[in-house]
Motif scaffolding. Structure first.
Motif, PDB file in Angstrom:
ATOM      1  N   PRO A 139      41.329  24.285  29.498  1.00  0.00           N
ATOM      2  CA  PRO A 139      39.807  23.749  30.048  1.00  0.00           C
ATOM      3  C   PRO A 139      39.486  24.156  31.280  1.00  0.00           C
ATOM      4  O   PRO A 139      38.227  24.695  31.212  1.00  0.00           O
ATOM      5  CB  PRO A 139      40.344  22.344  30.555  1.00  0.00           C
ATOM      6  N   LEU A 140      40.103  24.973  32.122  1.00  0.00           N
ATOM      7  CA  LEU A 140      39.693  25.597  33.458  1.00  0.00           C
ATOM      8  C   LEU A 140      39.247  27.047  33.352  1.00  0.00           C
ATOM      9  O   LEU A 140      38.780  27.702  34.184  1.00  0.00           O
ATOM     10  CB  LEU A 140      40.641  25.365  34.548  1.00  0.00           C
ATOM     11  N   ALA A 141      39.385  27.458  31.958  1.00  0.00           N
ATOM     12  CA  ALA A 141      38.965  28.759  31.609  1.00  0.00           C
ATOM     13  C   ALA A 141      37.320  28.800  31.693  1.00  0.00           C
ATOM     14  O   ALA A 141      36.734  29.833  31.828  1.00  0.00           O
ATOM     15  CB  ALA A 141      39.369  29.312  30.188  1.00  0.00           C
ATOM     16  N   LEU A 142      36.769  27.737  31.713  1.00  0.00           N
ATOM     17  CA  LEU A 142      35.285  27.486  31.890  1.00  0.00           C
ATOM     18  C   LEU A 142      35.027  28.091  33.327  1.00  0.00           C
ATOM     19  O   LEU A 142      33.943  28.516  33.535  1.00  0.00           O
ATOM     20  CB  LEU A 142      34.714  26.279  31.737  1.00  0.00           C
ATOM     21  N   ALA A 143      35.800  27.963  34.260  1.00  0.00           N
ATOM     22  CA  ALA A 143      35.574  28.512  35.693  1.00  0.00           C
ATOM     23  C   ALA A 143      36.109  29.873  35.719  1.00  0.00           C
ATOM     24  O   ALA A 143      35.436  30.616  36.646  1.00  0.00           O
ATOM     25  CB  ALA A 143      36.195  27.520  36.651  1.00  0.00           C
ATOM     26  N   ASP A 144      37.205  30.109  35.313  1.00  0.00           N
ATOM     27  CA  ASP A 144      37.829  31.524  35.318  1.00  0.00           C
ATOM     28  C   ASP A 144      38.655  31.975  34.167  1.00  0.00           C
ATOM     29  O   ASP A 144      39.736  31.508  33.696  1.00  0.00           O
ATOM     30  CB  ASP A 144      39.087  31.421  36.668  1.00  0.00           C
ATOM     31  N   PRO A 145      37.844  32.747  33.377  1.00  0.00           N
ATOM     32  CA  PRO A 145      38.118  33.105  32.298  1.00  0.00           C
ATOM     33  C   PRO A 145      39.484  34.327  32.164  1.00  0.00           C
ATOM     34  O   PRO A 145      40.020  34.361  31.066  1.00  0.00           O
ATOM     35  CB  PRO A 145      37.110  33.913  31.410  1.00  0.00           C
ATOM     36  N   GLY A 146      39.895  34.778  33.451  1.00  0.00           N
ATOM     37  CA  GLY A 146      40.694  35.674  33.504  1.00  0.00           C
ATOM     38  C   GLY A 146      40.955  36.720  32.498  1.00  0.00           C
ATOM     39  O   GLY A 146      40.070  37.388  32.395  1.00  0.00           O
ATOM     40  N   VAL A 147      42.046  36.862  32.045  1.00  0.00           N
ATOM     41  CA  VAL A 147      42.256  38.323  31.277  1.00  0.00           C
ATOM     42  C   VAL A 147      41.958  37.803  29.556  1.00  0.00           C
ATOM     43  O   VAL A 147      42.291  38.586  28.655  1.00  0.00           O
ATOM     44  CB  VAL A 147      43.674  38.789  31.265  1.00  0.00           C
ATOM     45  N   ASP A 148      41.601  36.407  29.564  1.00  0.00           N
ATOM     46  CA  ASP A 148      41.437  35.875  27.961  1.00  0.00           C
ATOM     47  C   ASP A 148      40.562  36.937  27.261  1.00  0.00           C
ATOM     48  O   ASP A 148      41.041  37.143  26.114  1.00  0.00           O
ATOM     49  CB  ASP A 148      41.106  34.512  28.020  1.00  0.00           C
TER      50      ASP A 148
ATOM     51  N   ARG B 108      52.654  41.860  41.938  1.00  0.00           N
ATOM     52  CA  ARG B 108      53.027  41.532  43.387  1.00  0.00           C
ATOM     53  C   ARG B 108      52.915  42.535  44.204  1.00  0.00           C
ATOM     54  O   ARG B 108      52.351  42.374  45.430  1.00  0.00           O
ATOM     55  CB  ARG B 108      54.555  41.528  43.371  1.00  0.00           C
ATOM     56  N   TRP B 109      52.837  43.817  43.709  1.00  0.00           N
ATOM     57  CA  TRP B 109      52.550  44.917  44.758  1.00  0.00           C
ATOM     58  C   TRP B 109      50.963  45.040  45.202  1.00  0.00           C
ATOM     59  O   TRP B 109      50.394  45.374  46.149  1.00  0.00           O
ATOM     60  CB  TRP B 109      52.991  46.418  44.275  1.00  0.00           C
ATOM     61  N   ARG B 110      50.407  44.878  44.177  1.00  0.00           N
ATOM     62  CA  ARG B 110      48.729  44.956  44.249  1.00  0.00           C
ATOM     63  C   ARG B 110      48.442  43.846  45.363  1.00  0.00           C
ATOM     64  O   ARG B 110      47.394  44.004  45.906  1.00  0.00           O
ATOM     65  CB  ARG B 110      48.056  44.685  42.691  1.00  0.00           C
ATOM     66  N   ALA B 111      49.067  42.830  45.155  1.00  0.00           N
ATOM     67  CA  ALA B 111      48.452  41.396  45.856  1.00  0.00           C
ATOM     68  C   ALA B 111      49.134  41.664  47.577  1.00  0.00           C
ATOM     69  O   ALA B 111      48.727  40.788  48.388  1.00  0.00           O
ATOM     70  CB  ALA B 111      48.960  40.413  45.426  1.00  0.00           C
ATOM     71  N   MET B 112      49.681  42.558  47.875  1.00  0.00           N
ATOM     72  CA  MET B 112      50.410  42.693  49.030  1.00  0.00           C
ATOM     73  C   MET B 112      49.365  42.635  50.306  1.00  0.00           C
ATOM     74  O   MET B 112      49.709  42.025  51.254  1.00  0.00           O
ATOM     75  CB  MET B 112      51.516  43.823  49.081  1.00  0.00           C
ATOM     76  N   PRO B 113      48.221  43.391  50.065  1.00  0.00           N
ATOM     77  CA  PRO B 113      47.319  43.519  51.240  1.00  0.00           C
ATOM     78  C   PRO B 113      46.445  42.175  51.336  1.00  0.00           C
ATOM     79  O   PRO B 113      45.221  42.273  51.760  1.00  0.00           O
ATOM     80  CB  PRO B 113      46.538  44.646  50.902  1.00  0.00           C
ATOM     81  N   GLY B 114      46.831  40.946  50.451  1.00  0.00           N
ATOM     82  CA  GLY B 114      45.834  39.953  50.347  1.00  0.00           C
ATOM     83  C   GLY B 114      45.725  39.280  51.673  1.00  0.00           C
ATOM     84  O   GLY B 114      44.503  38.849  51.781  1.00  0.00           O
ATOM     85  N   PRO B 115      46.299  39.238  52.673  1.00  0.00           N
ATOM     86  CA  PRO B 115      46.277  38.530  53.734  1.00  0.00           C
ATOM     87  C   PRO B 115      44.868  39.155  54.607  1.00  0.00           C
ATOM     88  O   PRO B 115      44.201  38.774  55.275  1.00  0.00           O
ATOM     89  CB  PRO B 115      47.367  38.815  54.697  1.00  0.00           C
ATOM     90  N   VAL B 116      44.680  40.433  54.333  1.00  0.00           N
ATOM     91  CA  VAL B 116      43.585  41.325  55.019  1.00  0.00           C
ATOM     92  C   VAL B 116      42.374  41.409  54.080  1.00  0.00           C
ATOM     93  O   VAL B 116      41.246  41.320  54.289  1.00  0.00           O
ATOM     94  CB  VAL B 116      44.338  42.797  55.517  1.00  0.00           C
ATOM     95  N   PHE B 117      42.649  41.790  52.742  1.00  0.00           N
ATOM     96  CA  PHE B 117      41.685  42.173  51.663  1.00  0.00           C
ATOM     97  C   PHE B 117      42.042  40.771  50.762  1.00  0.00           C
ATOM     98  O   PHE B 117      42.575  41.191  49.768  1.00  0.00           O
ATOM     99  CB  PHE B 117      41.768  43.169  51.130  1.00  0.00           C
ATOM    100  N   PRO B 118      41.411  39.724  50.860  1.00  0.00           N
ATOM    101  CA  PRO B 118      41.642  38.542  50.174  1.00  0.00           C
ATOM    102  C   PRO B 118      41.377  38.355  48.855  1.00  0.00           C
ATOM    103  O   PRO B 118      41.954  37.423  48.175  1.00  0.00           O
ATOM    104  CB  PRO B 118      41.051  37.262  51.041  1.00  0.00           C
ATOM    105  N   LEU B 119      40.586  39.104  48.324  1.00  0.00           N
ATOM    106  CA  LEU B 119      40.271  39.140  46.723  1.00  0.00           C
ATOM    107  C   LEU B 119      41.562  39.500  46.247  1.00  0.00           C
ATOM    108  O   LEU B 119      41.840  39.130  45.122  1.00  0.00           O
ATOM    109  CB  LEU B 119      39.141  40.275  46.648  1.00  0.00           C
TER     110      LEU B 119
ATOM    111  N   ALA C  85      44.220  38.347  46.775  1.00  0.00           N
ATOM    112  CA  ALA C  85      45.252  37.254  46.564  1.00  0.00           C
ATOM    113  C   ALA C  85      44.477  36.093  45.698  1.00  0.00           C
ATOM    114  O   ALA C  85      45.182  35.370  44.969  1.00  0.00           O
ATOM    115  CB  ALA C  85      45.418  36.682  48.012  1.00  0.00           C
ATOM    116  N   ILE C  86      43.066  35.955  46.022  1.00  0.00           N
ATOM    117  CA  ILE C  86      42.491  34.919  45.219  1.00  0.00           C
ATOM    118  C   ILE C  86      42.255  35.067  43.675  1.00  0.00           C
ATOM    119  O   ILE C  86      42.344  34.132  42.805  1.00  0.00           O
ATOM    120  CB  ILE C  86      40.929  34.709  45.798  1.00  0.00           C
ATOM    121  N   GLN C  87      42.336  36.334  43.141  1.00  0.00           N
ATOM    122  CA  GLN C  87      41.935  36.674  41.866  1.00  0.00           C
ATOM    123  C   GLN C  87      43.521  36.128  41.227  1.00  0.00           C
ATOM    124  O   GLN C  87      43.179  35.448  40.159  1.00  0.00           O
ATOM    125  CB  GLN C  87      41.828  38.215  41.585  1.00  0.00           C
ATOM    126  N   PRO C  88      44.526  36.391  41.334  1.00  0.00           N
ATOM    127  CA  PRO C  88      45.569  36.113  40.848  1.00  0.00           C
ATOM    128  C   PRO C  88      45.794  34.602  40.918  1.00  0.00           C
ATOM    129  O   PRO C  88      46.005  33.972  40.078  1.00  0.00           O
ATOM    130  CB  PRO C  88      46.842  36.833  41.328  1.00  0.00           C
TER     131      PRO C  88
END
Length: 493
Positions: A102-111, A376-387, A389-392
């Motif tokens: 149901p929440l794919a209506l908000a974020d379709p992600g990789v579907d 995991r490696w891609r998300a490591m700068p998440g605290p500084v570049f939060p996109l 972190a928020i994407q995954p």
């Protein structure tokens, strides 16, 4: 500076300072309300998010209708095969269709970029096929306008535009000096302006949150998920985006306090926004892809093919087949295959399937681990570049990330194994060795259950996504501390 604020300062000097904070927030609110540009911008943002949500809901409903029709058609074909060699029926196969959350209506992600169905056939674990992105309908072309995209890129820009002149503008107008000379503590200024900013953004997002909640309740199919699980996921989405957007509001206030004029503040904030939303995600993706490469599709299939060569398949001259045959004869205490009380062909097919299961589990499991290591490696700068972190986090909560896709393909593979087991067991019990005329009763196809998939619970998602949630919390903490530091060293000129 408004008269209300002057009265608040004179009244509470030396006592609790909340009245000052609230007076500052009220003054900021009044300024925003009086400015017709902000009213128009707010209405436009609200319309954009409602449109994105409507597109998403329509796409989920359309996909669900298509999936239901395809599932019913495929089941009808499968059960109407008539009398048939069970192994031939296993090769004939059937489809496993993925339900959309149901929440794919908000974020379709990789579907849209991964397959929505898996062809289940004997001896092979097929990859998912039928990617919705290939659909050329109008809705598919508008698929990029998702609520998640608006929240991740457009709303932070609104927060920047609302906050960049908060202190720098006061400094340019000379009102900052008046405020500080009255004894207003810089932290009170920060709190008041932060409350005003948060309130303005909340006015935009609250109707969208309510609309998403209603749509989620209406679209939840209790056969595939529970409503309570979807509500927890929605709460998780709201919490993640709150930290993400609030961090941008605090960053705007911090940069505004640091900057000598509003133009410099705006340029600096826009540069960061571009880096966060477009530049850094692409650079990190390329860096991770280079540092932790994945096998190509051809290499992956070749590896499986090489492993499969070590098993006997249908080759009765293969050394592994001879070993298996001798083991079976020894187990039943007979000299010839013809003397076995069961069908040896069925035993051999079941053994070959089991050999394949081990290979598929090993190879697909290693590939999924490689995907997750990259993530995991891609998300490591998440605290500084939060996109990053928020994407995954958003896709994980919506059930539309790569891990959710792996869960579906794994469930489809388990169902394929159920089909193979039914077919092999029927041959073992009822067939005769080297008798090509045996066919199973048509009732067998009815006994094999349809594929049913339930979305994993949120407790399956949280342990993997906890790092991204902490990164978002870190982002908010860093920008808040930066804003506090900025206002404490703030000078009126």
């Amino acid at each position: 500076m408004s008269a209300v604020l002057e009265v608040a300062v004179s009244t509470v000097h030396g006592r609790r300072r909340w009245p000052i904070t609230l007076a500052i927030a009220a003054k900021e609110w009044l300024d925003l309300y009086r400015d017709a540009r902000w009213r128009w911008l707010g209405a436009l943002m609200l319309l954009l998010m409602i449109c994105a949500l409507t597109f998403g809901a329509e796409q989920v409903q359309r996909y669900d209708r298509d999936r239901t029709a395809a599932t019913e058609s495929d089941r009808k074909i499968w059960t109407s095969q008539g009398a048939k060699d069970p192994h031939a029926a296993a090769h004939f196969g059937q489809y496993a269709f993925k339900p959309q959350t149901p929440l794919a209506l908000a974020d379709p992600g990789v579907d849209a970029y991964v397959g929505s169905a898996v062809w289940l056939e004997a001896h092979k674990q097929n990859e998912a096929q039928f990617r919705p992105a290939r659909d050329t309908t109008l809705v598919a072309r508008l698929g990029n306008l998702s609520l998640a995209f608006v929240l991740q890129t457009v709303i932070p820009l609104v927060a920047i535009l609302l906050g960049y002149a908060a202190f720098a503008g006061e400094r340019e107008q000379g009102t900052l000096r008046q405020l500080l000379s009255l004894g207003v503590h810089p932290t009170d200024l920060l709190l008041g302006k932060g409350l005003a900013l948060a309130g303005a953004i909340a006015v935009l997002l609250t109707p969208v949150l309510i609309a998403t909640l209603i749509a989620c309740i209406m679209l939840t199919d209790t056969a595939e998920s529970t409503l309570s699980d979807q509500l927890i996921r929605l709460f998780g989405l709201a919490a993640g985006y709150t930290a993400y957007i609030a961090g941008f509001a605090m960053l705007a206030l911090a940069v505004s306090a640091f900057s000598r004029n509003s133009r410099a503040a705006l340029v600096g904030l826009l540069a960061f926004w571009l880096a966060n939303c477009f530049l850094v995600p692409r650079l990190m993706t390329d860096a991770v892809r280079t540092a932790l490469p994945l096998p190509t599709a051809l290499e992956f299939r070749q590896t499986i093919a090489e492993e499969k060569k070590k098993t006997f398949g249908h080759d009765e001259t293969h050394p592994a087949f001879v070993v298996f045959r001798d083991d079976v004869l020894r187990q039943y205490g007979v000299e010839r295959i013809e003397d076995l009380p069961v069908n040896f062909r069925g035993l051999a097919l079941r053994k070959d399937d089991e050999n394949g299961y081990r290979i598929f589990d090993q190879q697909y499991g290693a590939l999924q681990e490689a995907y997750e290591r990259q993530n995991r490696w891609r998300a490591m700068p998440g605290p500084v570049f939060p996109l990053l972190a928020i994407q995954p986090w958003s896709m994980g909560m919506a059930g539309t990330d790569g891990r959710a896709q792996y869960s579906f393909t794994t469930a489809a593979e388990q169902h394929r194994r159920v089909i193979q087991t039914f077919a092999s067991d029927d041959l073992i019990r009822n067939g005769r060795y080297r008798d090509p005329t045996y066919v199973a009763d048509p009732a067998l196809w009815q006994h094999i259950p349809s594929f049913a998939y339930r979305e994993p619970p949120v407790s399956w998602v949280l342990p993997v996504q906890m790092g991204n949630l902490l990164a978002l919390a870190g982002w908010l903490a860093i920008t808040t501390l930066l804003a506090v530091y900025a206002v404490r060293r703030m000078r009126p000129i």
